[in-house]
Every structure is written in structure tokens, then in C-alpha cells.
Design an enzyme around this catalytic site. Structure first.
Site, PDB file in Angstrom:
ATOM      1  N   ARG A  74       0.819  -1.222   0.000  1.00  0.00           N
ATOM      2  CA  ARG A  74       0.000   0.000   0.000  1.00  0.00           C
ATOM      3  C   ARG A  74       0.846   1.263   0.000  1.00  0.00           C
ATOM      4  NH1 ARG A  74      -3.235  -1.841   4.975  1.00  0.00           N
ATOM      5  NH2 ARG A  74      -2.158  -3.833   4.819  1.00  0.00           N
ATOM      6  N   GLU A 111       3.999  -9.301  14.472  1.00  0.00           N
ATOM      7  CA  GLU A 111       3.328  -9.816  15.670  1.00  0.00           C
ATOM      8  C   GLU A 111       3.450 -11.338  15.723  1.00  0.00           C
ATOM      9  OE1 GLU A 111      -0.557  -8.223  15.914  1.00  0.00           O
ATOM     10  OE2 GLU A 111      -0.787  -8.798  18.008  1.00  0.00           O
TER      11      GLU A 111
HETATM   12  O1  LIG Z   1       4.221  -0.929  11.739  1.00  0.00           O
HETATM   13  P1  LIG Z   1       4.068  -2.388  11.442  1.00  0.00           P
HETATM   14  O2  LIG Z   1       3.613  -3.168  12.645  1.00  0.00           O
HETATM   15  O3  LIG Z   1       5.303  -2.969  10.840  1.00  0.00           O
HETATM   16  O4  LIG Z   1       2.858  -2.570  10.412  1.00  0.00           O
HETATM   17  C1  LIG Z   1       2.648  -1.738   9.313  1.00  0.00           C
HETATM   18  C2  LIG Z   1       2.662  -2.515   8.012  1.00  0.00           C
HETATM   19  O5  LIG Z   1       1.583  -3.480   8.019  1.00  0.00           O
HETATM   20  C3  LIG Z   1       0.851  -3.359   6.795  1.00  0.00           C
HETATM   21  O6  LIG Z   1       1.428  -4.102   5.781  1.00  0.00           O
HETATM   22  P2  LIG Z   1       1.423  -5.707   5.773  1.00  0.00           P
HETATM   23  O7  LIG Z   1       2.675  -6.205   6.458  1.00  0.00           O
HETATM   24  O8  LIG Z   1       0.114  -6.165   6.296  1.00  0.00           O
HETATM   25  O9  LIG Z   1       1.613  -6.041   4.230  1.00  0.00           O
HETATM   26  P3  LIG Z   1       0.686  -5.747   2.958  1.00  0.00           P
HETATM   27  O10 LIG Z   1       0.663  -4.238   2.736  1.00  0.00           O
HETATM   28  O11 LIG Z   1       1.431  -6.443   1.862  1.00  0.00           O
HETATM   29  O12 LIG Z   1      -0.674  -6.297   3.241  1.00  0.00           O
HETATM   30  C4  LIG Z   1       0.970  -1.894   6.453  1.00  0.00           C
HETATM   31  O13 LIG Z   1       0.683  -1.635   5.085  1.00  0.00           O
HETATM   32  C5  LIG Z   1       2.386  -1.575   6.839  1.00  0.00           C
HETATM   33  O14 LIG Z   1       3.315  -1.834   5.777  1.00  0.00           O
HETATM   34  N1  LIG Z   2      -5.165  -1.928  11.828  1.00  0.00           N
HETATM   35  C1  LIG Z   2      -4.580  -2.094  10.649  1.00  0.00           C
HETATM   36  N2  LIG Z   2      -5.232  -1.758   9.516  1.00  0.00           N
HETATM   37  C2  LIG Z   2      -4.645  -1.925   8.294  1.00  0.00           C
HETATM   38  N3  LIG Z   2      -3.404  -2.425   8.135  1.00  0.00           N
HETATM   39  C3  LIG Z   2      -2.710  -2.762   9.236  1.00  0.00           C
HETATM   40  N4  LIG Z   2      -1.448  -3.244   9.391  1.00  0.00           N
HETATM   41  C4  LIG Z   2      -1.237  -3.408  10.719  1.00  0.00           C
HETATM   42  N5  LIG Z   2      -2.306  -3.039  11.445  1.00  0.00           N
HETATM   43  C5  LIG Z   2      -3.256  -2.617  10.542  1.00  0.00           C
END
Ligand SMILES: O=P(O)(O)OC[C@H]1O[C@H](OP(=O)(O)OP(=O)(O)O)[C@H](O)[C@@H]1O
Ligand SMILES: Nc1ncnc2[nH]cnc12
Length: 194
Positions: A74, A111
């Protein structure tokens, strides 16, 4: 644009509210207890999406930034739009196995389990001034790994920027891995009208 005494831009409060309203909150996704902040609905609202990007562009346009690095997936959406707006190159930081060239990698803890970010060698030159963009920061693990990657390439990480900051004690003092962290919005904690 008219600037108020405290530095806030007139109309910014309304813009932030509209951006926040455009983000869908999905309770218990992808698991029980998580209030998922779904930015795909923001992308459907051209004005709110543009306002979000413009706020970052206004912040970074005169800071001599030559690289915007975006975190998969994203962070690509916001990061590449901001890069176009400020006239900087965009560098994708990818999940493992997505980049075909030589890469450097940084692991980070989630996590549950761990993940890794990769960046093409040569995408960033030493001493370039970089901002790192993602949609959301929670624990800060992802942005910490991104910061380490850029610093290993010799870049100067000026700031990390996110649309949403989910509060976590480890993301204290608006810093991540010692670098300034700019957050546009707090997360919505209640379901909205989607
Ligand atoms: O601060 P943090 O605890 O590290 O979490 C934040 C990250 O989690 C989500 O991505 P995700 O790892 O879910 O990957 P995605 O965008 O590919 O779904 C979000 O888009 C951030 O990149
Ligand atoms: N609450 C949340 N919503 C969307 N993306 C996330 N990645 C980690 N926590 C999230």
C-alpha cells in the site's frame, strides 16, 4: 493558501476529516480484535485521495528530497503519487522474491513471525535525501527495516511518512529507528458508513 498564526493551513482540518471519513474501518479483519483501516475506499474518492497526496507533497516539495521509497504494497500507492508531485524518483521496497535484480534485504519481526524487505542495489545513490512512505504504521517494524535498508545504501533518511498511525508504545515520540515520523491521521476506532 492562507496560513493561520499557528502554521495550520485554513481548510486543512476539513480536508483531514474528509480523508479520515473515506477510510473504511473493518472490525476483526484479518483476525479478531483488529480494527482494519481499509485505504482502498479512500482511493475511490478522487478528491480525498488527491488531498491526502497533496498534503504530503506540500510538506516535502521544498526539502531537497530526490528519492521517495514506498513499502509494498500500500506504500506504493501513496509513495509513487507523492514522488510524482515533488519531482523525485520512486524506489519500491518489496517483499522477498519480487525484484529481479541484485538486492539488499532487511528482516523484521511481525506480531506473528517475520518478514523481509528488499531493494535493488543501485536504485539509490549514497547521500541522496530520502523519504519513506507507507499507508500505516503500527509497531514500526516495517518502517525500521525500510530505514535500515536505505541507510545501508548510504542514503540520508529525512523522514518516514504514513497516512495512518495506529498507536503502539514502541512508536514513541514520533520517531522510528531514530528518524522523524510524520503521521497524517489517527485511526478510526468505530465502523463507518460503508
Ligand atoms: O508498523 P508495522 O507493525 O510494521 O505494520 C505496518 C505494516 O503493516 C501493513 O502491511 P502488511 O505487512 O500487512 O503487508 P501488505 O501491505 O502487503 O498487506 C501496512 O501496510 C504496513 O506496511
Ligand atoms: N489496523 C490495521 N489496519 C490496516 N493495516 C494494518 N497493518 C497493521 N495493522 C493494521
Amino acid at each position: 493558501m492562507f496560513v493561520l498564526e499557528n502554521g495550520a493551513k485554513k481548510g486543512e482540518e476539513q480536508r483531514l476529516q474528509a480523508i479520515s471519513q473515506a477510510i473504511r474501518v473493518v472490525p476483526h479483519f484479518p483476525k479478531q480484535g483488529i480494527m482494519f483501516q481499509d485505504i482502498t475506499t479512500l482511493l475511490l474518492d478522487h478528491k480525498a485521495f488527491k488531498d491526502a497526496v497533496d498534503i504530503f507533497v506540500d510538506r516535502y516539495r521544498d526539502m531537497d528530497i530526490s528519492v521517495v521509497a514506498g513499502v509494498e504494497a500500500r506504500g506504493f500507492i501513496f509513495g509513487s503519487s507523492i514522488a510524482l508531485g515533488i519531482g523525485a524518483k520512486f524506489v519500491p521496497l518489496c517483499k522477498p522474491g519480487k525484484l529481479p535484480g541484485e538486492v539488499i534485504s532487511e528482516k523484521y519481526v511481525l506480531e506473528y513471525g517475520s518478514d523481509c524487505l528488499e531493494m535493488h542495489v543501485g536504485a539509490v545513490q549514497a547521500s541522496e535525501r530520502v523519504i519513506i512512505i507507507d499507508d500505516l504504521v503500527a509497531t514500526g517494524g516495517t518502517l525500521s527495516a525500510a530505514t535500515r535498508l536505505l541507510e545501508r545504501a548510504g542514503a540520508e533518511v529525512v523522514e518516514c511518512g504514513c497516512v495512518i498511525g495506529v498507536s503502539d508504545p514502541k512508536v514513541g515520540c514520533n520517531k522510528v529507528n531514530g528518524k522523524p515520523l510524520y503521521i497524517l491521521l489517527e485511526p478510526r476506532e468505530v465502523e463507518n458508513d460503508f
